[in-house]
Design a protein around this motif. Structure first.
Motif, short mmCIF file in Angstrom:
data_model
loop_
_atom_site.label_atom_id
_atom_site.label_comp_id
_atom_site.label_asym_id
_atom_site.label_seq_id
_atom_site.Cartn_x
_atom_site.Cartn_y
_atom_site.Cartn_z
N ILE A 101 0.83 -1.21 0.00
CA ILE A 101 0.00 0.00 0.00
C ILE A 101 0.86 1.26 0.00
CG2 ILE A 101 -1.63 1.37 1.35
CD1 ILE A 101 -2.90 -1.00 -0.12
N ASP A 102 1.89 1.27 0.82
CA ASP A 102 2.75 2.45 0.90
C ASP A 102 3.42 2.73 -0.44
OD1 ASP A 102 2.10 2.81 3.54
OD2 ASP A 102 3.91 1.84 4.33
N ASN A 103 3.87 1.68 -1.11
CA ASN A 103 4.49 1.85 -2.42
C ASN A 103 3.50 2.42 -3.44
OD1 ASN A 103 6.96 0.90 -1.52
ND2 ASN A 103 6.57 -1.21 -2.15
N LEU A 104 2.27 1.89 -3.42
CA LEU A 104 1.25 2.38 -4.35
C LEU A 104 0.86 3.82 -4.03
CD1 LEU A 104 -1.09 -0.76 -4.59
CD2 LEU A 104 0.46 0.13 -6.35
N LYS A 105 0.80 4.16 -2.75
CA LYS A 105 0.49 5.54 -2.37
C LYS A 105 1.59 6.49 -2.84
CE LYS A 105 -2.43 4.90 1.72
NZ LYS A 105 -2.53 5.09 3.19
N GLY A 106 2.84 6.01 -2.81
CA GLY A 106 3.94 6.84 -3.28
C GLY A 106 3.78 7.19 -4.75
N TYR A 146 0.94 7.19 -6.41
CA TYR A 146 -0.25 8.04 -6.51
C TYR A 146 0.09 9.49 -6.16
CZ TYR A 146 -4.80 10.03 -5.28
OH TYR A 146 -5.90 10.84 -5.20
N THR A 147 0.85 9.69 -5.10
CA THR A 147 1.17 11.03 -4.64
C THR A 147 2.00 11.80 -5.67
OG1 THR A 147 1.14 10.29 -2.33
CG2 THR A 147 2.29 12.36 -2.79
N LEU A 181 -4.58 1.24 -6.21
CA LEU A 181 -4.84 1.27 -4.78
C LEU A 181 -6.21 0.68 -4.46
CD1 LEU A 181 -3.37 4.75 -3.82
CD2 LEU A 181 -2.85 2.61 -2.63
N ILE A 182 -7.19 1.03 -5.27
CA ILE A 182 -8.54 0.49 -5.07
C ILE A 182 -8.51 -1.02 -5.13
CG2 ILE A 182 -10.83 0.28 -6.11
CD1 ILE A 182 -10.45 3.23 -7.05
N ASN A 183 -7.89 -1.57 -6.16
CA ASN A 183 -7.85 -3.02 -6.33
C ASN A 183 -7.16 -3.70 -5.15
OD1 ASN A 183 -9.13 -2.85 -8.82
ND2 ASN A 183 -7.23 -2.75 -9.97
N GLN A 184 -6.10 -3.08 -4.64
CA GLN A 184 -5.38 -3.68 -3.52
C GLN A 184 -6.19 -3.60 -2.24
OE1 GLN A 184 -2.54 -4.92 -4.92
NE2 GLN A 184 -2.49 -6.25 -3.13
N PHE A 185 -6.81 -2.44 -2.00
CA PHE A 185 -7.63 -2.31 -0.79
C PHE A 185 -8.83 -3.27 -0.83
CE2 PHE A 185 -5.78 2.04 0.06
CZ PHE A 185 -5.28 1.71 1.31
N VAL A 186 -9.43 -3.45 -1.99
CA VAL A 186 -10.53 -4.42 -2.10
C VAL A 186 -10.01 -5.83 -1.80
CG1 VAL A 186 -12.10 -5.54 -3.72
CG2 VAL A 186 -11.93 -3.06 -3.68
N ASP A 195 -13.58 0.93 2.75
CA ASP A 195 -13.64 2.36 3.00
C ASP A 195 -12.45 3.07 2.36
OD1 ASP A 195 -12.01 1.05 4.79
OD2 ASP A 195 -12.91 1.90 6.59
N SER A 196 -11.27 2.49 2.47
CA SER A 196 -10.10 3.07 1.84
C SER A 196 -10.22 3.02 0.32
CB SER A 196 -8.84 2.33 2.30
OG SER A 196 -8.63 2.47 3.68
N ALA A 197 -10.71 1.91 -0.19
CA ALA A 197 -10.92 1.79 -1.63
C ALA A 197 -11.91 2.85 -2.11
CB ALA A 197 -11.43 0.40 -1.97
N ALA A 198 -12.96 3.07 -1.33
CA ALA A 198 -13.97 4.06 -1.69
C ALA A 198 -13.39 5.46 -1.74
CB ALA A 198 -15.14 4.00 -0.70
N TYR A 199 -12.47 5.76 -0.82
CA TYR A 199 -11.84 7.09 -0.82
C TYR A 199 -11.17 7.36 -2.16
CZ TYR A 199 -8.56 10.84 0.02
OH TYR A 199 -7.87 12.01 -0.09
#
Length: 284
Positions: free
Chosen positions: A75-80, A82-83, A97-102, A108-112
């Motif tokens: 998740i941290d790598n994907l957020k990097g 994305y940012t 990120l959505i796919n990973q959170f699902v 809730d994180s995926a929905a964000y």
């Protein structure tokens, strides 16, 4: 058959919303208003049936387990990624990120992030994806305040969908089910009735009404709903499982056995098979 009921409701959640924690008023109102025109809702028949920051969102999770170190690293790598992106370039990393959170059942994180995509491209398809993920988060929330918050977000997004396309029946059905967990549950039930009036065989709405009937112990009414689904779609194993459960509750053992054995034969879902086996074990 409490264990089977819990499993069945768990299986149904992704389709119809957080019914396992519906307030009692929903059950009572569903009896009085939704099903009242039918004679089966008289006392005798009821007794018979009973037989955040943009780049670093602070998302509060309501889960029994935290992400593992490996999962958090992903998740941290994907957020990097994305940012560092900007504009439409954020869509692809947001989808990752959505796919990973699902995958990690962090709806809730995926929905964000689905909501972030909507800000870039507010198409009906993207709105439906965001609404669906908020709906999943609403469904699986373990805390009442989380249920309320995610339900509100789902309704907000689905309203945008309906503003674009009033004929989107899935948006209206899911939105209706979030209302059944509020102080105005009848608003949701009325919406479900409107969906059925427009399209009598619409599966998500029929399924929702079937589960509401189970919740109110109106198993005869639920049988009608699930049979209607199976008449048009015999392959719907979730409807078949719930039908088998209702028939078992009505002590219609032979019919229940036939239906549940078909579930065991045709379903590819281990949870459905486990629930079917559990119900069958109670019948013999």
């Amino acid at each position: 058959m409490q264990k089977s009921f819990i499993v069945i409701i768990g299986i149904a959640l992704a389709t119809v919303g957080g019914l396992y924690s519906l307030p009692k008023v929903v059950v009572n109102d569903e009896k009085k208003t939704l099903e009242q025109p039918n004679k089966e809702t008289t006392t005798g028949s009821a007794n018979r049936d009973k037989g955040v920051k943009e780049e670093t969102p602070q998302v509060t999770e309501s889960h029994t387990e935290s992400l593992s170190k490996e999962q958090q690293t992903v998740i941290d790598n994907l957020k990097g990624v994305y940012t560092k992106a900007s504009g439409k370039g954020k869509i692809k990393p947001a989808e990752d990120l959505i796919n990973q959170f699902v995958k990690y059942t962090r709806y809730d994180s995926a929905a964000y992030y689905a909501d972030e995509i909507v800000k870039i491209d507010p198409s009906e398809n993207n709105l439906m994806k965001a609404g669906g993920l908020y709906y999943e988060a609403f469904t699986y929330a373990l805390q009442s305040d989380k249920t309320v918050k995610m339900g509100e977000k789902a309704r907000e997004v689905y309203q945008k969908v309906l503003d674009k396309n009033p004929n989107n029946l899935l948006a209206k059905t899911n939105m209706a089910m979030t209302y059944t967990a509020t102080q105005t549950p009848m608003q949701g039930i009325t919406m479900l009735r409107e969906v059925i009036a427009k399209e009598p065989d619409y599966e998500p709405a029929l399924f929702s009404l079937g589960i509401l009937s189970i919740r109110s112990n109106q198993f005869g009414k639920a049988v009608d709903r699930f049979k209607q689904i199976l008449k048009n779609n015999p392959a719907n194993s979730k409807a078949a499982l719930n039908l088998g459960y209702c028939l078992a509750e009505l002590d219609r053992k032979e019919e229940a056995t036939q239906i549940l054995e078909k579930v065991l034969k045709n379903s590819q879902d281990p949870q459905e098979k486990a629930a079917a086996n559990d119900i069958l074990s109670k019948l013999h």
